[in-house]
Write an enzyme that holds these catalytic residues in place. Structure first.
Site, PDB file in Angstrom:
ATOM      1  N   HIS A  69      20.031  56.874   9.924  1.00 21.74           N
ATOM      2  CA  HIS A  69      20.030  57.350   8.537  1.00 21.74           C
ATOM      3  C   HIS A  69      19.938  58.873   8.582  1.00 21.74           C
ATOM      4  CE1 HIS A  69      19.534  57.281   4.249  1.00 21.74           C
ATOM      5  NE2 HIS A  69      18.233  57.548   4.226  1.00 21.74           N
ATOM      6  N   GLY A  93      18.054  45.220   8.929  1.00 20.02           N
ATOM      7  CA  GLY A  93      18.003  44.985  10.366  1.00 20.02           C
ATOM      8  C   GLY A  93      18.162  43.533  10.742  1.00 20.02           C
TER       9      GLY A  93
HETATM   10  N1  NDP Z   1      15.326  48.807   7.525  1.00 15.17           N
HETATM   11  C1  NDP Z   1      16.649  48.763   7.540  1.00 15.17           C
HETATM   12  O1  NDP Z   1      17.244  47.712   7.428  1.00 15.17           O
HETATM   13  C2  NDP Z   1      17.434  50.026   7.735  1.00 15.17           C
HETATM   14  C3  NDP Z   1      16.814  51.160   8.199  1.00 15.17           C
HETATM   15  N2  NDP Z   1      17.579  52.234   8.496  1.00 15.17           N
HETATM   16  C4  NDP Z   1      16.955  53.433   9.068  1.00 15.17           C
HETATM   17  O2  NDP Z   1      16.435  53.062  10.362  1.00 15.17           O
HETATM   18  C5  NDP Z   1      15.281  53.829  10.645  1.00 15.17           C
HETATM   19  C6  NDP Z   1      14.138  52.886  11.000  1.00 15.17           C
HETATM   20  O3  NDP Z   1      13.849  52.160   9.855  1.00 15.17           O
HETATM   21  P1  NDP Z   1      13.158  50.709   9.964  1.00 15.17           P
HETATM   22  O4  NDP Z   1      13.741  49.937  11.083  1.00 15.17           O
HETATM   23  O5  NDP Z   1      13.159  50.140   8.597  1.00 15.17           O
HETATM   24  O6  NDP Z   1      11.652  51.094  10.375  1.00 15.17           O
HETATM   25  P2  NDP Z   1      10.410  50.077  10.487  1.00 15.17           P
HETATM   26  O7  NDP Z   1       9.390  50.555   9.514  1.00 15.17           O
HETATM   27  O8  NDP Z   1      10.878  48.673  10.416  1.00 15.17           O
HETATM   28  O9  NDP Z   1       9.899  50.315  12.000  1.00 15.17           O
HETATM   29  C7  NDP Z   1       9.347  51.528  12.309  1.00 15.17           C
HETATM   30  C8  NDP Z   1       9.013  51.553  13.809  1.00 15.17           C
HETATM   31  O10 NDP Z   1       8.569  52.861  14.097  1.00 15.17           O
HETATM   32  C9  NDP Z   1       7.255  52.842  14.646  1.00 15.17           C
HETATM   33  N3  NDP Z   1       6.521  53.967  14.095  1.00 15.17           N
HETATM   34  C10 NDP Z   1       5.997  54.090  12.860  1.00 15.17           C
HETATM   35  N4  NDP Z   1       5.435  55.281  12.722  1.00 15.17           N
HETATM   36  C11 NDP Z   1       5.602  55.929  13.908  1.00 15.17           C
HETATM   37  C12 NDP Z   1       5.223  57.203  14.418  1.00 15.17           C
HETATM   38  N5  NDP Z   1       4.569  58.059  13.661  1.00 15.17           N
HETATM   39  N6  NDP Z   1       5.563  57.511  15.680  1.00 15.17           N
HETATM   40  C13 NDP Z   1       6.240  56.645  16.450  1.00 15.17           C
HETATM   41  N7  NDP Z   1       6.631  55.425  16.043  1.00 15.17           N
HETATM   42  C14 NDP Z   1       6.301  55.098  14.786  1.00 15.17           C
HETATM   43  C15 NDP Z   1       6.666  51.512  14.276  1.00 15.17           C
HETATM   44  O11 NDP Z   1       5.814  51.049  15.308  1.00 15.17           O
HETATM   45  P3  NDP Z   1       4.222  51.239  15.297  1.00 15.17           P
HETATM   46  O12 NDP Z   1       3.811  51.483  13.880  1.00 15.17           O
HETATM   47  O13 NDP Z   1       3.717  49.937  15.850  1.00 15.17           O
HETATM   48  O14 NDP Z   1       3.988  52.401  16.204  1.00 15.17           O
HETATM   49  C16 NDP Z   1       7.913  50.615  14.226  1.00 15.17           C
HETATM   50  O15 NDP Z   1       8.180  50.184  15.534  1.00 15.17           O
HETATM   51  C17 NDP Z   1      15.034  54.682   9.394  1.00 15.17           C
HETATM   52  O16 NDP Z   1      15.612  55.932   9.579  1.00 15.17           O
HETATM   53  C18 NDP Z   1      15.778  53.915   8.307  1.00 15.17           C
HETATM   54  O17 NDP Z   1      16.162  54.737   7.238  1.00 15.17           O
HETATM   55  C19 NDP Z   1      18.945  52.226   8.372  1.00 15.17           C
HETATM   56  C20 NDP Z   1      19.583  51.104   7.892  1.00 15.17           C
HETATM   57  C21 NDP Z   1      18.846  49.989   7.440  1.00 15.17           C
HETATM   58 MG    MG Z   2      18.580  53.001   3.624  1.00 17.76          MG
END
Ligand code: NDP
Ligand code: MG
Ligand SMILES: CC[C@](O)(C(C)=O)C(=O)O
Ligand code: MG
Length: 491
Positions: free
Chosen positions: A132, A158
Site C-alpha cells: 500500500h 489477505g
Molecule cells: N489487510 C488487507 O487485506 C490489506 C492490507 N494491505 C496493506 O498491507 C499492509 C499490512 O496490512 P495487514 O496485513 O492488514 O496488517 P495486519 O494488522 O494484519 O498485520 C500486521 C503485522 O505487523 C506486525 N506489527 C504490528 N506492529 C508492528 C511494529 N510496530 N513493528 C513490527 N511489526 C509490527 C504484527 O505483528 P505483532 O503485532 O505480533 O508484532 C502483524 O504481524 C498495510 O500496508 C496494508 O495497508 C494491502 C491490501 C489489503
Molecule cells: Mg487498503
C-alpha cells in the site's frame, strides 16, 4: 515528513494518478525467475503477510519472517502464524541484513517506525516492498537512495489472496516502482515476479504508481467495499426486525446474501447481477439504486476529495497519535449492533432466494459500485484501476462477511480501511434515514412481486437494461474479465 503527493505539480499529480497499464499475461512468461534464489524476508505475519508468504513459498520462493522482538518473546499471533506454517522467524538484526527483498507488511500506522528501524540494517542495493502506498505518498517517507522501492498491492483482503490462489486463480494486483528509488532499474522485473508468485497475474496486473494505488485504495475501502457493506448490513437487518422478519432468517439473508449476489457481479458485472432478478424486481432494484445514487453521490465525492487533499490521512493520523481512540471505540460499537449480535438462523435459503428477497441489497451494490467507479474516474484514476477497486473486490470483501459478519471483515482488512469504513458508515446512515422510512419487506426479507407474474412495460425494461449495460464500469469490466480465464465459482 510531508505528504509526497502534495509536493507534486498538478501535471505530475495527474501523471501519477493516471499511471495504469493493463499488463498482458505474456509479460509474465518469466514467472518468478527474477526472485528465484533470492532471500525474501517479510516484516509482519498478519492478514497480508501470512497469506502472501504462503503463496510465494508455494510458487518456489525462499521466504522468511522477521518480527519485532516482543512478538517472538511473547509468541504472539504473528509468531504462531509463521512458525505453525513452517517458516523461519528471526529478529530484525538476524534477518534484515540477509534480505535481497524486504517486504513491509506491518500496519500503515507503524510504517515510519518500522522503516526507520530496518533501513539501517538493509544491505546495499536491496529492495524494499510495500502493499500500500500510504507511507511513501501520504507520509512522504524518504528511502535510502541505493535501495530499490517497489509496491505489489493485492486488490483483495489477505484471506482471499490465499483462497483464490488455492483455487488456481488469484486477485487483481497493482504493481509500481517508486520513481525516486530505482537506481539499478530492476524494480519492475522484481515486482512482476512478486506479483506472479502471489498468483496476481492470473486475475490481472496493472503497472501503476504508488500515488494511483493509495488514492484509489483508500476510496474503494472507505465506500463501496467496506463502508457501504457495513451500512447496508445494519440498515437492512434493522428494517427486517422492525417489520417482524425472523431475526435468524434476517441475519442469514444478510451474512450470506452479499456473497451470493456479488458472485453474480464478479462473473458478469452489474448486468448479470441485475439479470438474476425477475423483471419487476430488476426495475424495482434499478429505481431504488437510482435514488440511492442521488442521495449518496455527495458523500462519495466528499470521501474522494478528502483523500485527494490529504485531509483524510491527516484526520486518521491524528487518531494514531491519540492511541487509536476513535478506531477502537467505533470497532466496539460495531460489535454491539443487532446484526452482529444475532446469529444466522438455520433456515434453508437457496441461491436464487438471496436475490429474490434481497432486492434492496442488490440496489445498494449497484449504487455503490457505480458511485465509487464514477468518483474515482472523475478524479483522475483510470477505469481499470477503478474497476478492480470497486466491482471486482466487492465479492472478495463479501466473502469475509459470510465467514463471520462485519467482525471478520473489519478484522481482515487493514486498520486504515477499518477506520475509513467507520467514517463512511457514520455519515451514510443519517443520510439514508428518510429513504429507509419508505422501505418495507417487499424489497428486503420477502420476495418482490411474489405471485404477480413477470410482466413489465417493455419501454421501461429496455431503458433500464440500456442504462445498466452502457455504464463505463460494464465496458471496462467485460474487457478485464475476458482475461480472468482461471476464475472459479465459489457459490
Ligand atoms: N489487510 C488487507 O487485506 C490489506 C492490507 N494491505 C496493506 O498491507 C499492509 C499490512 O496490512 P495487514 O496485513 O492488514 O496488517 P495486519 O494488522 O494484519 O498485520 C500486521 C503485522 O505487523 C506486525 N506489527 C504490528 N506492529 C508492528 C511494529 N510496530 N513493528 C513490527 N511489526 C509490527 C504484527 O505483528 P505483532 O503485532 O505480533 O508484532 C502483524 O504481524 C498495510 O500496508 C496494508 O495497508 C494491502 C491490501 C489489503
Ligand atoms: Mg487498503
Ligand atoms: C478493502 C480494504 C483493503 O484496501 C483491501 C483488503 O484491499 C485494506 O486495506 O484492507
Ligand atoms: Mg485495498
Amino acid at each position: 515528513m510531508t505528504n509526497y503527493f502534495n509536493t507534486l505539480s498538478l501535471r505530475d499529480q495527474l501523471k501519477q494518478l493516471g499511471k495504469c497499464r493493463f499488463m498482458d499475461t505474456s509479460e509474465f512468461a518469466d514467472g518468478v525467475s527474477a526472485l528465484k534464489g533470492k532471500k525474501i524476508v517479510i516484516i509482519g505475519c498478519g492478514a497480508q503477510g501470512l497469506n502472501q508468504g504462503l503463496n510465494m513459498r508455494d510458487s518456489g520462493l525462499d521466504i522468511a519472517y522477521t518480527l519485532r522482538e516482543a512478538a517472538i518473546a511473547e509468541k504472539r499471533a504473528s509468531y504462531i502464524n509463521a512458525t505453525e506454517n513452517g517458516f523461519k522467524v528471526g529478529t530484525y538484526e538476524e534477518l534484515v541484513p540477509t534480505a535481497d527483498l524486504l517486504i513491509n507488511l506491518t500496519p500503515d500506522k507503524q510504517h515510519t517506525h518500522v522503516i526507520k528501524s530496518v533501513m539501517p540494517l538493509m544491505k546495499k542495493g536491496a529492495t524494499l516492498s510495500y502493499s500500500h502506498g500510504f507511507n511513501i505518498v501520504e507520509e512522504g517517507m524518504q528511502i535510502r537512495k541505493d535501495l530499490t522501492v517497489i509496491m505489489v498491492a493485492p486488490k483483495s483482503p489477505g484471506s482471499e489472496v490465499r483462497e483464490e490462489y488455492k483455487r488456481g486463480f488469484g486477485v487483481p494486483t497493482l504493481i509500481a516502482v517508486h520513481p525516486e528509488n530505482d537506481p539499478e532499474g530492476k524494480g519492475l522485473a522484481q515486482a512482476k515476479a512478486y506479483a506472479a508468485a502471489t498468483g496476481g497475474h492470473k486475475a490481472g496486473v496493472l503497472e501503476s504508481s504508488f500515488v494511483a494505488e493509495v488514492k484509489s485504495d483508500l476510496m474503494g475501502e472507505q465506500t463501496i467495499l467496506c463502508g457501504l457493506l457495513q451500512t447496508g448490513s445494519i440498515l437492512c437487518f434493522d428494517k427486517m426486525l422492525e417489520k417482524g422478519i425472523d431475526p435468524g432468517y434476517a441475519s442469514k439473508l444478510i451474512q450470506y446474501g452479499w456473497e451470493t449476489i456479488t458472485e453474480g457481479l464478479k462473473y458478469g458485472g452489474i448486468t448479470n447481477m441485475m439479470d438474476r432478478l425477475s423483471n419487476p424486481a430488476k426495475i424495482k432494484a434499478f429505481d431504488l439504486s437510482e435514488e440511492l445514487k442521488e442521495i449518496m453521490r455527495p458523500l462519495f465525492q466528499k470521501h474522494m476529495d478528502d483523500i485527494m487533499s490529504g485531509h483524510f490521512s491527516k484526520t486518521m493520523m491524528e487518531d494514531w497519535a491519540n492511541d487509536d481512540k476513535n478506531l477502537l471505540t467505533w470497532r466496539a460499537a460495531t460489535g454491539e449492533t443487532a446484526f452482529e449480535k444475532t446469529p444466522a438462523g438455520d433456515q434453508k435459503i437457496s441461491e436464487q432466494e438471496y436475490y429474490d428477497k434481497g432486492v434492496l441489497m442488490v440496489a445498494f451494490v449497484r449504487a455503490g459500485v457505480e458511485l465509487a467507479y464514477e468518483a474515482m474516474t472523475e478524479s483522475g484514476i483510470i477505469g481499470e484501476s477503478a474497476y478492480y477497486e470497486s466491482l471486482h473486490e466487492t465479492p472478495l470483501i463479501a466473502n469475509t462477511i459470510a465467514r463471520k459478519k462485519l467482525f471478520e471483515m473489519n478484522r481482515v482488512i487493514s486498520d486504515t480501511a477499518e477506520y475509513g469504513c467507520y467514517l463512511f458508515d457514520h455519515a451514510c446512515k443519517p443520510l439514508l434515514k428518510d429513504f429507509m422510512k419508505k422501505i418495507d419487506t417487499d424489497v428486503i426479507g420477502k420476495a418482490f412481486g411474489e405471485g404477480r407474474g413477470n410482466g413489465v412495460p417493455n419501454a421501461k425494461l429496455i431503458e433500464v437494461n440500456k442504462t445498466l449495460r452502457e455504464h463505463p464500469v460494464e465496458k471496462v469490466g467485460a474487457r478485464l474479465r475476458a482475461s480472468m480465464t482461471a476464475m472459479k465459482p465459489i457459490v
